[in-house]
Scaffold this motif. Sequence first.
Motif, PDB file in Angstrom:
ATOM      1  N   TYR A  72      -6.879   3.195   3.040  1.00 48.65           N
ATOM      2  CA  TYR A  72      -6.500   3.199   4.071  1.00 48.65           C
ATOM      3  C   TYR A  72      -5.140   4.099   4.155  1.00 48.65           C
ATOM      4  O   TYR A  72      -4.226   3.848   3.462  1.00 48.65           O
ATOM      5  N   ASN A  73      -5.056   5.162   5.050  1.00 47.14           N
ATOM      6  CA  ASN A  73      -3.950   6.070   4.872  1.00 47.14           C
ATOM      7  C   ASN A  73      -4.067   6.605   6.310  1.00 47.14           C
ATOM      8  O   ASN A  73      -4.524   7.491   6.815  1.00 47.14           O
ATOM      9  N   PRO A  74      -2.890   6.051   6.946  1.00 47.18           N
ATOM     10  CA  PRO A  74      -2.589   6.405   8.380  1.00 47.18           C
ATOM     11  C   PRO A  74      -1.914   7.460   8.626  1.00 47.18           C
ATOM     12  O   PRO A  74      -1.276   8.063   9.791  1.00 47.18           O
ATOM     13  N   THR A  75      -1.597   8.464   7.532  1.00 49.43           N
ATOM     14  CA  THR A  75      -0.793   9.685   7.584  1.00 49.43           C
ATOM     15  C   THR A  75      -1.715  10.804   8.344  1.00 49.43           C
ATOM     16  O   THR A  75      -2.677  10.941   8.141  1.00 49.43           O
ATOM     17  N   LYS A  76      -1.006  11.315   9.418  1.00 51.28           N
ATOM     18  CA  LYS A  76      -1.389  12.508   9.910  1.00 51.28           C
ATOM     19  C   LYS A  76      -0.988  13.827   9.195  1.00 51.28           C
ATOM     20  O   LYS A  76       0.083  13.985   9.337  1.00 51.28           O
TER      21      LYS A  76
END
Lengths: 387, 387
Positions: free
Chosen positions: A7-11
């Motif tokens: 899970y990697n929420p960085t844009k």
Amino acid sequence: MNTFQLYNPTKLVFGSGTVRQLGMLLKPYGKKILLVYGGGSIQKSGLYDEVLGHLHKNGATVHELAGIESNPRLTSVQAGIELCRREGIEFILAVGGGSVIDAAKAIAVGVPYEGDVWDFFVGKAQISEALPLGTILTLAATGSEMNGSSVVSHWEAKLKRAFSSIHAYPRFSILDPKLTFSVPRNQTVNGIVDIMSHVFEQYFSQTPDTPLQERYAESILQTVVENGELALADGENYEARANLLLCGTMALNGTMNPGMQSDWASHAIEHEISAIYDIAHGAGLSIVFPNWMRYVYTSRPDRFAQYAVRVWGIDPTGRSEEELALAGIDATRDYFRRIGAPSTLSEAGIGEEQLDRMAEEAVRYGPIGSFRKLEASDVREILRMCL
Amino acid sequence: MNTFQLYNPTKLVFGSGTVRQLGMLLKPYGKKILLVYGGGSIQKSGLYDEVLGHLHKNGATVHELAGIESNPRLTSVQAGIELCRREGIEFILAVGGGSVIDAAKAIAVGVPYEGDVWDFFVGKAQISEALPLGTILTLAATGSEMNGSSVVSHWEAKLKRAFSSIHAYPRFSILDPKLTFSVPRNQTVNGIVDIMSHVFEQYFSQTPDTPLQERYAESILQTVVENGELALADGENYEARANLLLCGTMALNGTMNPGMQSDWASHAIEHEISAIYDIAHGAGLSIVFPNWMRYVYTSRPDRFAQYAVRVWGIDPTGRSEEELALAGIDATRDYFRRIGAPSTLSEAGIGEEQLDRMAEEAVRYGPIGSFRKLEASDVREILRMCL
């Protein structure tokens, strides 16, 4: 392959001219911004002015925390937390390399926490919230732009420690390869070593049946090796800089090795060196890694042989697994030497005086590493090999 | 490498027994849940009961939409939208393969939209919101579990169209390789072809200077080729199933090829075949792709030669670029044949009657593909080669 969560929420916003998107990326957040950066390089390059221009056009109130150290210090983080609280900062923008981003993350998690932010680094408290932060990266190296990790030094106690939290992922990171054109040679070298080391920590693993992850790791290593030399030959080679930048991010954003146990012993050892001697992280790693490899390769010579063949193109014909493994380790050391990274502690002016202390400190919370578990005596031996 | 944005907010939960995490993953969302699934296979396997158990323990009210077709139809999507509105559904849970997930996405974006959901598929409207959705995947194939794309068939009009939206990313996807143990042989084969085809669409690209992305693509292809045969030999080989599952996700979650222009002409052509004949997507792709390759390889024989050497291990010694390219295409077709995927339209019982119509329909919105732009006449020729 182990069970995992990815899970990697960085844009990630990548490419030439992408700093122009800053205003749009900041829209969902507040207008009171803390700008965190290091030395004067962003002023010299014009990036500082460009960023301030975008911020002001966006109607932001900007406060600044400058002078973040290359091994970012707890005192700087604490000053940033103070500043955020005093000024009611709503968003932290880190402009720089991994040190600046790591400091910004520590500030972000420290602001809403009542105790001392150092608690998070020594496992005394759990991170449950953070100010939102974004980054503009100026150096291909740490991968901090797309993960939740932060490494900070407690200079007085000579300790360098890390935390990792989902709350500390940047909301966005802007990566323009052109911003890395002006990175000096030695920092480019340290970045190359840093990226390769991140891959090593994950690739030399005891987890069975991970064919895709291994190939991904080898893909990054091959690409860094090729493009590292191209970027050193011509610092304004856009494609070489772009490839290094992408490799740095992909090496440590969780997508390269899901379901694989990582090692991180070499990083722990390096942290003890740079906690005391304040040498660049990449320089420390280029000294430690080949020696760590030589100390542990017998735990899985097959993986080291595969590394030699697939990454360095060493011909396996007529060579034993052990010969291949050793040839791969030699190739690593040779490459580091060729690009000008140090290979011994003495080159960095470090003697054997503090070896025992570093070894003891490295295992303060128990043995380190998973590829092979290392006790203080193992760490001491590896450090001795580094002399 | 082109400028790009990489942002993937789906939380992937991967490994044996991970369905048990369902209750925890659903916590942030409402209690009124629409369960979307296909045929009876999830009932036979016990997954249906397990999922309902977790939902009820979590205090959920569950409504069901069963019978999603393998090429999901607009009528099913519309029924789902109706049901969601009538029952005030707060979260959609798709349990199945790509078709079920694609239908669930279309329902999710259709619920808050006043017009006909088909508008999104034909570019008549932009998606600006969606109900949240999650998935439990039972088939390694589409990658739909970690992206924002959906493909739906308008059966009456014989049209198959797609949309892609950041709002349609699943909030979470649970991938347990054991759930794919019972996938029948032919569906496993279709899944293998589907994953490889997704990679092909991205790997055969005109974008220059993408060394990491190419190696990533080759990594997935090699891993699928090896593990596809292992999974076919023993459907309960956990590691083979796990590797296929991971490859399916990584092939289409945006991390394999950032900054690279994709092609997607073969998918567009296949969509026209399965819009009329309702054959499995993977079967259509195994027919189309080797012929597309043969038709376009001269646009970039170097990439095809690289593919032959790196993916299929073809020895380049003494072979020209063109010979290598053709050998790689032959190896692809041979592999598809070896695992039992069809290679001609006639094997699927399809003649030349509708070739013109399919060719015209494929380019309805203009030429397709970017590796080589294809007009109706090109598509007709490729389809003719498929006979």
